[in-house]
Motif scaffolding. Structure first.
Motif, PDB file in Angstrom:
ATOM      1  N   ILE A  30       1.059  -1.069   0.064  1.00  0.00           N
ATOM      2  CA  ILE A  30      -0.090   0.120   0.264  1.00  0.00           C
ATOM      3  C   ILE A  30       0.873   1.321   0.050  1.00  0.00           C
ATOM      4  O   ILE A  30       0.707   2.293  -0.725  1.00  0.00           O
ATOM      5  CB  ILE A  30      -0.856  -0.273   1.244  1.00  0.00           C
ATOM      6  CG1 ILE A  30      -1.942  -1.152   0.924  1.00  0.00           C
ATOM      7  CG2 ILE A  30      -1.736   1.198   1.314  1.00  0.00           C
ATOM      8  CD1 ILE A  30      -2.933  -1.215   2.113  1.00  0.00           C
ATOM      9  N   ALA A  31       1.864   1.266   0.819  1.00  0.00           N
ATOM     10  CA  ALA A  31       2.988   2.408   0.825  1.00  0.00           C
ATOM     11  C   ALA A  31       3.557   2.790  -0.788  1.00  0.00           C
ATOM     12  O   ALA A  31       3.707   3.636  -1.012  1.00  0.00           O
ATOM     13  CB  ALA A  31       4.003   2.086   1.820  1.00  0.00           C
ATOM     14  N   ASP A  32       3.617   1.539  -1.289  1.00  0.00           N
ATOM     15  CA  ASP A  32       4.170   1.442  -2.765  1.00  0.00           C
ATOM     16  C   ASP A  32       3.358   2.289  -3.635  1.00  0.00           C
ATOM     17  O   ASP A  32       3.548   3.203  -4.330  1.00  0.00           O
ATOM     18  CB  ASP A  32       4.637   0.319  -3.360  1.00  0.00           C
ATOM     19  CG  ASP A  32       5.908  -0.451  -2.748  1.00  0.00           C
ATOM     20  OD1 ASP A  32       6.825   0.393  -2.242  1.00  0.00           O
ATOM     21  OD2 ASP A  32       6.074  -1.504  -2.833  1.00  0.00           O
ATOM     22  N   VAL A  33       2.016   1.735  -3.811  1.00  0.00           N
ATOM     23  CA  VAL A  33       0.894   2.350  -4.504  1.00  0.00           C
ATOM     24  C   VAL A  33       0.525   3.899  -4.359  1.00  0.00           C
ATOM     25  O   VAL A  33       0.729   4.579  -5.241  1.00  0.00           O
ATOM     26  CB  VAL A  33      -0.232   1.215  -4.646  1.00  0.00           C
ATOM     27  CG1 VAL A  33      -1.485   2.018  -5.441  1.00  0.00           C
ATOM     28  CG2 VAL A  33      -0.074  -0.100  -5.103  1.00  0.00           C
ATOM     29  N   VAL A  34       0.329   4.026  -3.042  1.00  0.00           N
ATOM     30  CA  VAL A  34      -0.247   5.377  -2.807  1.00  0.00           C
ATOM     31  C   VAL A  34       1.018   6.536  -2.682  1.00  0.00           C
ATOM     32  O   VAL A  34       0.784   7.657  -3.361  1.00  0.00           O
ATOM     33  CB  VAL A  34      -0.762   5.264  -1.486  1.00  0.00           C
ATOM     34  CG1 VAL A  34      -0.998   6.625  -0.840  1.00  0.00           C
ATOM     35  CG2 VAL A  34      -1.822   4.414  -1.165  1.00  0.00           C
ATOM     36  N   GLY A  35       2.220   5.761  -2.360  1.00  0.00           N
ATOM     37  CA  GLY A  35       3.563   6.539  -2.500  1.00  0.00           C
ATOM     38  C   GLY A  35       3.837   7.170  -3.852  1.00  0.00           C
ATOM     39  O   GLY A  35       3.850   8.162  -4.296  1.00  0.00           O
ATOM     40  N   VAL A  36       3.577   6.103  -4.885  1.00  0.00           N
ATOM     41  CA  VAL A  36       3.733   6.461  -6.443  1.00  0.00           C
ATOM     42  C   VAL A  36       2.844   7.594  -6.718  1.00  0.00           C
ATOM     43  O   VAL A  36       3.163   8.620  -7.440  1.00  0.00           O
ATOM     44  CB  VAL A  36       3.767   5.299  -7.173  1.00  0.00           C
ATOM     45  CG1 VAL A  36       3.363   5.719  -8.542  1.00  0.00           C
ATOM     46  CG2 VAL A  36       4.875   4.465  -7.146  1.00  0.00           C
ATOM     47  N   CYS A  37       1.445   7.368  -6.346  1.00  0.00           N
ATOM     48  CA  CYS A  37       0.538   8.421  -6.753  1.00  0.00           C
ATOM     49  C   CYS A  37       0.753   9.719  -6.054  1.00  0.00           C
ATOM     50  O   CYS A  37       0.544  10.873  -6.741  1.00  0.00           O
ATOM     51  CB  CYS A  37      -0.892   7.779  -6.321  1.00  0.00           C
ATOM     52  SG  CYS A  37      -1.352   6.295  -6.966  1.00  0.00           S
ATOM     53  N   LEU A  38       1.314   9.954  -4.868  1.00  0.00           N
ATOM     54  CA  LEU A  38       1.563  11.094  -4.237  1.00  0.00           C
ATOM     55  C   LEU A  38       2.894  11.736  -4.855  1.00  0.00           C
ATOM     56  O   LEU A  38       2.643  12.998  -5.150  1.00  0.00           O
ATOM     57  CB  LEU A  38       1.987  10.974  -2.649  1.00  0.00           C
ATOM     58  CG  LEU A  38       0.935  10.636  -1.962  1.00  0.00           C
ATOM     59  CD1 LEU A  38       1.394  10.099  -0.545  1.00  0.00           C
ATOM     60  CD2 LEU A  38      -0.097  11.969  -1.429  1.00  0.00           C
ATOM     61  N   LEU A  39       3.900  11.024  -5.350  1.00  0.00           N
ATOM     62  CA  LEU A  39       4.850  11.494  -6.059  1.00  0.00           C
ATOM     63  C   LEU A  39       4.631  11.938  -7.319  1.00  0.00           C
ATOM     64  O   LEU A  39       5.138  13.014  -7.816  1.00  0.00           O
ATOM     65  CB  LEU A  39       6.164  10.463  -5.795  1.00  0.00           C
ATOM     66  CG  LEU A  39       6.786  10.236  -4.865  1.00  0.00           C
ATOM     67  CD1 LEU A  39       7.748   8.973  -4.844  1.00  0.00           C
ATOM     68  CD2 LEU A  39       7.481  11.184  -4.018  1.00  0.00           C
TER      69      LEU A  39
END
Length: 480
Positions: free
Chosen positions: A207-216
């Motif tokens: 979840i940190a990967d997916v949401v992190g990519v969207c935030l960046l």
């Protein structure tokens, strides 16, 4: 138009996408809402991949080593911490000796899909992404967050993401990516989407990967994301259900629905993970080559493999794409027909589009000896040309089809909106296609004829009137 282009010739995973976006200029501090919502923290540092300086993003447990809640060496401002993969500070301990397969001895990739049976036991619902790869760091090391957290269903993941303090667009993108993952897994296992347990992909680090990519990506403020063909690797991978060929079943399902293409190799290893595939499937358009652009920044996101001749990195390039329309790589197929029946010609639109055609045009023409005939022109993606040409041949009986080769067309962005019309107290829905440029400026709206005809048949209104009302309703909603 601000453009982001990925070069996926060495595959893609969640951590590689995170690293590439940070290296290309995204601010890692925007990741803090994920750290606030989950028991994890991001560690951003630099590693050497075959002479290329790349950015590595690790997802760690927030209370690692019982000390700094953000993990050893993790600064509050997420500063990059240059390190070499050979040094003692590298928690993944990637060595420099090559084994017979060209992969560093004792090392396996650090992508987010791993089996950690010591932590949770064998699950009856383990999915194809639960790869049983070994890792060079100690599996008992509590620092790394692989598989940490509960195994969530798709609705549970959506609830968690929606509870985070992130922009609405990030929530929409992240939940759409998890839907891509969920539908792929559900298809593999023959289960319903809402009942499919994500396991690794529903764990905190994924979840940190997916949401992190969207935030960046939101921080970069790009208007368009593209990717070239993505390498999947080759060989076999050990998974909870046995040994499967690479790419994994879920990756195959995701790629089938994606706009971009895949290619095997260049290494006998798993290069494209389900998370990486799902993120690109939702965000990126497929291109064959890097589009024309004025480069503003670029960077490399590090993967976990070490190969003797191929740096395991994902490149991201950000710049001005120039055109306000979208460049779409295409080929054009043509054939002349002098004996096709009206029934065959009438069905070509549907049959060829089912085979992958983007557009089909049939033009009356004059053949040799002044016989009447037809010129059939078909627009396809280059990778679909052979399949569509074969379908055209068997449908019409033509003995030759010309291909004009890879070119391009300029297209508008197209979205569908639903207009709700009130006719004598009853509501009717009509889809409206909205065309806009890369800056989001709408310049065309057109109602779908079949929807309008159905409403006209039920209400007695003229089709033109139904179409006019639908377009007006969508335009009114867009201007509010």
């Amino acid at each position: 138009m601000r453009l982001l282009a990925f070069d996926g010739r060495m595959g893609a995973s969640g951590d590689m996408l995170l690293g590439a976006l940070v290296a290309a200029g995204a601010d890692p501090s925007v990741l803090s809402p994920v750290e606030d919502a989950l028991d994890v923290t991001y560690r951003v540092h630099e590693v050497d991949k075959n002479g290329i300086l790349a950015t590595k993003v690790d997802v760690l447990l927030a209370e690692a080593d019982g000390g700094d809640p953000r993990g050893e060496g993790h600064a509050d401002d997420h500063r990059h911490q240059p390190e070499t993969e050979d040094g003692d500070d590298d928690e993944h301990g990637e060595g420099d000796g090559d084994d017979e397969g060209g992969v560093d001895a004792g090392h396996s990739h650090q992508h987010q899909y791993r089996r950690h049976d010591h932590a949770r036991g064998e699950s009856a619902h383990s999915h194809d992404h639960d790869h049983a790869h070994s890792h060079d760091h100690d599996h008992d090391d509590p620092t790394h967050a692989e598989g940490h957290g509960p195994h969530r269903t798709y609705p549970e993941v959506v609830d968690l993401v929606e509870s985070m303090d992130v922009p609405a667009g990030v929530v929409a993108d992240a939940t759409a990516i998890f839907r891509v993952l969920g539908e792929a897994e559900a298809e593999v296992h023959g289960t319903a989407l809402d009942a499919t347990h994500f396991h690794e992909v529903g764990a905190d680090d994924a979840i940190a990967d997916v949401v992190g990519v969207c935030l960046l990506l939101n921080d970069l403020g790009v208007d368009r994301v593209v990717t070239g063909p993505v390498a999947v690797g080759g060989g076999e991978a050990e998974m909870s259900h046995g040994t499967y060929p690479v790419p994994a079943p879920a990756v195959v399902n995701i790629a089938a629905a994606a706009d971009w293409s895949v290619r095997g190799g260049p290494i006998e290893a798993e290069l494209l993970t389900p998370t990486g595939a799902a993120i690109l499937a939702h965000l990126a358009e497929g291109v064959e080559t890097l589009p024309s652009m004025s480069v503003e920044s670029s960077g490399y996101g590090a993967g976990g493999w070490d190969f003797s001749d191929h740096p395991n990195v994902l490149r991201a390039v950000v710049g001005d794409g120039g055109s306000r329309l979208v460049r779409d790589e295409i080929s054009v197929l043509e054939t002349n027909l002098d004996d096709a029946t009206p029934e065959v010609l009438g069905g070509l639109q549907e049959t060829l589009k089912d085979a992958g055609a983007r557009d089909v045009t049939i033009v009356p023409t004059t053949m040799k000896k002044s016989r009447p005939g037809h010129l059939v022109k078909v627009v396809v993606k280059p990778e679909d040309a052979e399949r569509v040409a074969y379908r055209l041949a068997v449908e019409t009986g033509t003995l030759g089809i010309r291909e004009h080769g890879a070119g391009h067309r300029w297209t508008a962005r197209r979205e569908f909106e639903t207009a709700t019309l009130d006719v004598d107290g009853d509501d009717y829905e009509v889809s409206v296609k909205v065309g806009s440029d890369a800056d989001g400026v709408v310049y065309d709206r057109s109602a779908e004829y079949d929807d309008a005809l159905a409403v006209a048949n039920e209400t007695g209104l003229p089709v033109r009137e139904v179409m006019r009302r639908a377009v007006d309703a969508v335009a009114s909603d867009d201007n509010e």
